[in-house]
Design an enzyme around this catalytic site. Structure first.
Site, PDB file in Angstrom:
ATOM      1  N   LYS A  57       4.535 -30.635  22.745  1.00  0.00           N
ATOM      2  CA  LYS A  57       5.477 -31.358  23.573  1.00  0.00           C
ATOM      3  C   LYS A  57       6.682 -30.517  23.985  1.00  0.00           C
ATOM      4  O   LYS A  57       7.001 -30.414  25.175  1.00  0.00           O
ATOM      5  CB  LYS A  57       5.950 -32.590  22.789  1.00  0.00           C
ATOM      6  CG  LYS A  57       6.896 -33.458  23.535  1.00  0.00           C
ATOM      7  CD  LYS A  57       7.465 -34.514  22.605  1.00  0.00           C
ATOM      8  CE  LYS A  57       8.346 -33.868  21.556  1.00  0.00           C
ATOM      9  NZ  LYS A  57       9.103 -34.860  20.768  1.00  0.00           N
ATOM     10  N   THR A  58       7.326 -29.899  23.004  1.00  0.00           N
ATOM     11  CA  THR A  58       8.527 -29.125  23.311  1.00  0.00           C
ATOM     12  C   THR A  58       8.196 -27.974  24.248  1.00  0.00           C
ATOM     13  O   THR A  58       8.959 -27.650  25.157  1.00  0.00           O
ATOM     14  CB  THR A  58       9.155 -28.577  22.013  1.00  0.00           C
ATOM     15  OG1 THR A  58       9.248 -29.643  21.077  1.00  0.00           O
ATOM     16  CG2 THR A  58      10.523 -28.027  22.276  1.00  0.00           C
TER      17      THR A  58
ATOM     18  N   ASP B  22      13.569 -36.786  26.221  1.00  0.00           N
ATOM     19  CA  ASP B  22      12.637 -36.555  25.125  1.00  0.00           C
ATOM     20  C   ASP B  22      12.626 -37.780  24.208  1.00  0.00           C
ATOM     21  O   ASP B  22      13.591 -38.535  24.171  1.00  0.00           O
ATOM     22  CB  ASP B  22      13.103 -35.311  24.361  1.00  0.00           C
ATOM     23  CG  ASP B  22      12.046 -34.815  23.395  1.00  0.00           C
ATOM     24  OD1 ASP B  22      10.888 -35.248  23.517  1.00  0.00           O
ATOM     25  OD2 ASP B  22      12.385 -33.996  22.528  1.00  0.00           O
ATOM     26  N   GLU B  23      11.579 -37.973  23.461  1.00  0.00           N
ATOM     27  CA  GLU B  23      11.456 -39.087  22.496  1.00  0.00           C
ATOM     28  C   GLU B  23      11.804 -40.421  23.170  1.00  0.00           C
ATOM     29  O   GLU B  23      12.553 -41.231  22.632  1.00  0.00           O
ATOM     30  CB  GLU B  23      12.388 -38.873  21.292  1.00  0.00           C
ATOM     31  CG  GLU B  23      12.223 -37.544  20.585  1.00  0.00           C
ATOM     32  CD  GLU B  23      11.053 -37.510  19.605  1.00  0.00           C
ATOM     33  OE1 GLU B  23      10.189 -38.420  19.674  1.00  0.00           O
ATOM     34  OE2 GLU B  23      10.989 -36.576  18.805  1.00  0.00           O
TER      35      GLU B  23
ATOM     36  N   GLN C  96       4.541 -43.093  17.747  1.00  0.00           N
ATOM     37  CA  GLN C  96       5.532 -42.563  16.826  1.00  0.00           C
ATOM     38  C   GLN C  96       6.885 -43.255  16.967  1.00  0.00           C
ATOM     39  O   GLN C  96       7.923 -42.703  16.634  1.00  0.00           O
ATOM     40  CB  GLN C  96       5.696 -41.053  17.032  1.00  0.00           C
ATOM     41  CG  GLN C  96       4.444 -40.273  16.674  1.00  0.00           C
ATOM     42  CD  GLN C  96       4.670 -38.773  16.725  1.00  0.00           C
ATOM     43  OE1 GLN C  96       5.411 -38.221  15.932  1.00  0.00           O
ATOM     44  NE2 GLN C  96       4.036 -38.133  17.690  1.00  0.00           N
TER      45      GLN C  96
ATOM     46  N   ARG D 213       1.881 -35.086  10.023  1.00  0.00           N
ATOM     47  CA  ARG D 213       2.748 -33.937   9.709  1.00  0.00           C
ATOM     48  C   ARG D 213       1.951 -32.811   9.084  1.00  0.00           C
ATOM     49  O   ARG D 213       2.402 -31.674   9.035  1.00  0.00           O
ATOM     50  CB  ARG D 213       3.874 -34.321   8.730  1.00  0.00           C
ATOM     51  CG  ARG D 213       4.885 -35.361   9.195  1.00  0.00           C
ATOM     52  CD  ARG D 213       5.443 -35.083  10.519  1.00  0.00           C
ATOM     53  NE  ARG D 213       4.699 -35.823  11.539  1.00  0.00           N
ATOM     54  CZ  ARG D 213       4.773 -35.559  12.835  1.00  0.00           C
ATOM     55  NH1 ARG D 213       5.543 -34.597  13.272  1.00  0.00           N
ATOM     56  NH2 ARG D 213       4.076 -36.262  13.711  1.00  0.00           N
TER      57      ARG D 213
END
Length: 777
Positions: A43-44, A229-230, A260, A638
């Site tokens: 994503k980043t 973002d998010e 998430q 994770r």
DNA sequence: CATTGATCGATTTTT
DNA sequence: TCGATCAATG
């Protein structure tokens, strides 16, 4: 590295190594874009490459891009990675919602009725302010706990419910009416003291933009491209801000993962992302489903768990990677066996010379204790993530409060914090007299203290008060004189306040005093660093106006001590420095929430039991279990190489021994992916017969939990006889009963076709079946 | 006004 | 169990 070098390197590597979907996310020209980015899908990388693409290939000036994140850490990472591709992006707005909105607010706060020397009310001050308000209203003996006010007021603000609206909605409910009037007074209090709390920063910015066409146009015009973002974590206010700011050019890219979304308790509204395509019918939707992080085993297990959720965008992560090791499930006898199992496993892996990293994740921080003691026993270094932050330490906040008061003498909250820190013999009596005198005269508390000799009620305290005023006045004088460096000023504050002397005295008896003293001294060395950065334009140059070149902007900086202190205070309020981490420990301990966005080779999820995970609180809320399941999904994803999940047959928690069956989430993980040790991950008849589960888990309980599970997961969505659709209700909502009048819903417990509602009326609490009771909205 | 014992109460967290 | 917060004492 030269700018040119970066430029070329950036261009070349911009698309190499990206998969087709990632490329599409980088290259899509404009308009609304929804990027559904699964866990570990790069994503980043996509966001930063998109920014680089806009600047390098589409000639968008960097100052016309706004990139918003939720944490400073994420913002810094984004900035660094973008700079690695593009070179200088100093004039681009990259930051948190709060930092970015504060920039807008600072410039024009007078239009919403605040002076530019406003202060920021942090959570500590907020509690203090509410206490002040309660005293002012004669409500200091209320039975309503303080945190109830804090949370209700904050969620009202997040949902953009004004005090008036709140009051009107709950006027038949005395409990909520009390909160409503405190809310109203609190808002006035903040305004009177010229302070913004965290919610206000966003709320007043929105108001500023809504009410002032010129300002709105200015920013709408400026931001050619906005990236968020998010996005699944945005609340109502943030949603409106983004919508408003992007309204002109409509180049809005939102990135997120509905699976998430784990922050509903702080106002995150998952429907913002779920309904994006309804808000923007012309949106380009891109799904990033290829995972570059975890093994097939881990991913398949996580997919199986999250597939149970109903309210989600269907998405399935896949990977080219290896099958990997099976998931380990360990059912321990008790909490100490659990801890020992985890720590031994880590030790074995460490001893085998593996360079892997480790994380132990848990639902609630109370679960760390056993793990910590085991780790100490085995001599393995660890670090607890998300503990107390530097700027949140008491001693740091005390120093900060002196600076605040020196800068803004009307800052009563700062005064209340430090007037008797260190002890100066000023107690509740004096404080109350001071508060009353200030209120009577309509002046600040410091101003009242200064006139202590003239004000009758203060005369007996005058000596002590004047002494305090003297300390502050001296600091203010230094602040205005401007021939002192920032570091020297902080040193003066630490010395003249008496804080240093107090701690030095305590060093003999109190072991923590030394650390606290060192922390304060660290502030002074920090200050040196900060001043340098500030004067170099690294702190405020980015505020520069449209198209101003960095050099001119740097020259525009106000280099007075006062301005530097103001900037520093702002940063310390909005910045919780997570980069302060010392050397890398062997093991990281953290809650699942703080693990979001991170990854580790080996992940241990402990306490995977009913009544812990899912949290018992989740049962009370409609779709609460869905959020817990997302949390489980976050925890599992994770892990890069191996995932270990543990539960204990008995556990000592909060001073009581609990007997909890394994978490319901484990049952949905396919058996062939799991290696079970010590017991089955599902609740078996044999397990139920075991004495150890005792009365806590007898047949009644079991039946109820199955019923609840079914009800929570497959709610029947049709209204009952009374026309009420229980899935549409929410906790905190107002509801009418023919006999009991107006009430507030305290809890919703699904029971198959309908739900049981716990409702608080003026006369007390009652329980109802949602579809047959005499209820109406 | 400061210190000490009782009482309550207990998710998750960033800004 | 443990910690923070609150009323009664020196």
């Amino acid at each position: 590295m030269s700018f040119e070098h970066n430029y070329e390197a950036g261009r070349e590597s911009l698309l190499t190594g990206l998969n087709p979907e990632q490329k599409k996310a980088v290259l899509t020209e404009g308009g609304p874009i929804l990027i559904l980015a699964g866990a570990g899908s790069g994503k980043t990388r996509v966001i930063t490459h998109r920014i680089a693409h806009l600047i390098l290939d589409r000639n968008v000036p960097s100052w016309r891009i706004l990139a918003i994140t939720f944490t400073n850490k994420a913002a810094n990472e984004m900035r660094e990675r973008a700079e690695a591709l593009v070179g200088e992006v100093g004039s681009m707005w990259i930051g948190t919602f709060h930092t970015m909105m504060l920039r807008i607010l600072r410039r024009d706060c007078e239009r919403v009725g605040f002076r530019p020397d406003f202060s920021i009310i942090d959570t500590d001050d907020q509690r203090r302010a509410i206490k002040e308000v309660l005293v002012g209203m004669g409500l200091e003996n209320t039975t309503i706990p303080l945190k109830e006010f804090v949370s209700k007021i904050s969620s009202a603000k997040n949902e953009m419910i004004s005090p008036d609206k709140f009051k009107a909605e709950v006027k038949h409910n005395p409990y909520l009416s009390t909160i409503a009037s405190v809310y109203a007074e609190y808002v006035k209090y903040c305004r009177r003291h010229n302070g913004f709390d965290f919610d206000d920063i966003l709320l007043y910015t929105l108001q500023l933009l809504q009410e002032n066409e010129d300002i709105r146009e200015r920013y709408q015009e400026r931001f050619l491209h906005i990236l968020v973002d998010e996005y699944q974590d945005t609340n109502k206010v943030q949603y409106e801000l983004v919508k408003l700011l992007s309204a002109k050019h409509r180049n809005l890219t939102v990135v997120g993962d509905d699976d998430q979304s784990i922050y509903r308790f702080r106002g995150a509204d998952i429907t913002n992302i779920l309904d994006f395509e309804d808000d923007y019918p012309d949106a380009t939707v891109i799904r990033l489903e290829q995972n570059y992080r975890s093994t097939k085993t881990i991913l398949n297990a996580a997919n199986a768990v999250i597939a149970e959720n109903e309210a989600r965008k269907k998405k399935r992560l896949w990977t080219d990677g290896e099958e990997g090791a099976p998931i380990t499930f360990y059912l321990a006898e008790d909490h100490s066996h659990e801890a020992r199992f985890v720590v031994r496993d880590i030790r074995n892996k460490l001893h085998s010379g593996s360079k892997a990293d480790f994380a132990v994740l848990y639902r609630a921080s109370a679960l760390t204790r056993n793990i910590e003691s085991s780790l100490r026993e085995y001599g393995i270094s660890y670090q607890i993530f998300g503990g107390l932050r530097f700027y949140d330490r008491k001693e740091i906040k005390d120093v900060t409060a002196y600076m605040r008061l020196a800068l803004n003498q009307a800052d009563d909250l700062a005064l209340i914090r430090i007037i008797n820190t260190p002890k100066r013999g000023i107690g509740d009596q004096t404080l109350e007299a001071l508060r009353d005198a200030a209120a009577a005269q309509g002046i600040s508390m410091l101003a009242a203290a200064r006139q202590a000799h003239e004000i009758e009620s203060l005369q007996r305290y005058a000596a002590k008060l004047m002494y305090f005023v003297g300390i502050i006045d001296k600091m203010t004088a230094t602040l205005m004189s401007s021939d002192t460096s920032f570091a020297a000023f902080i040193e003066e504050v630490i010395r003249d306040s008496g804080l240093a002397a107090e701690l030095e005295k305590q060093i003999q008896t109190d072991l923590s005093a030394r650390t606290r003293l060192e922390n304060m001294q660290e502030m002074a060395s920090d200050a040196l660093e900060f001043e340098k950065k500030y004067l170099a334009g690294e702190i405020v140059a980015a505020w520069a106006d449209e198209g101003m070149d960095p050099e001119t902007a740097a020259n525009e900086i106000d280099d007075s001590l006062e301005a530097i202190v103001r900037a520093y205070l702002e940063q310390s309020a909005l910045y919780s420095d997570q980069d302060r981490q010392s050397q890398k420990p062997d093991v990281n301990l953290m809650t699942i929430h703080s693990a979001k966005g991170l990854e580790f080779d080996h992940v241990y999820l402990i306490g995977a039991e009913e009544r812990i995970f899912p949290s018992p609180f989740a049962e009370e809320e409609a779709f609460g279990i869905e959020e817990e399941r997302r949390l489980c999904y976050v925890a599992m994803t994770r892990a890069k190489k191996q995932l270990t999940i543990t539960a204990a047959r008995s556990r000592l928690l909060y001073g009581r021994t609990q007997y909890n069956p394994p978490s319901r989430f484990l049952a949905t993980i396919p058996d062939d992916l799991v290696n079970e040790i010590g017991g089955k991950k599902e609740v078996t008849p044999a397990m139920r017969a075991e004495r150890s589960f005792g009365v806590m888990f007898d047949t009644m309980e079991k039946l109820e939990s199955i019923r609840r599970k079914k009800a929570a997961e497959k709610p029947v969505r049709k209204p009952g006889d009374n026309g009420i659709l229980w899935t549409a209700l929410s906790v905190g909502q107002a509801i009418q009963h023919t006999r009991f009048g107006q009430g507030e819903i305290l809890a919703i417990t699904p029971t198959g076709d309908s739900a049981i509602l716990r409702v608080r009326f003026a006369s007390g609490e009652k329980r109802f079946v949602s579809d047959s009771a005499d209820l109406s909205l």
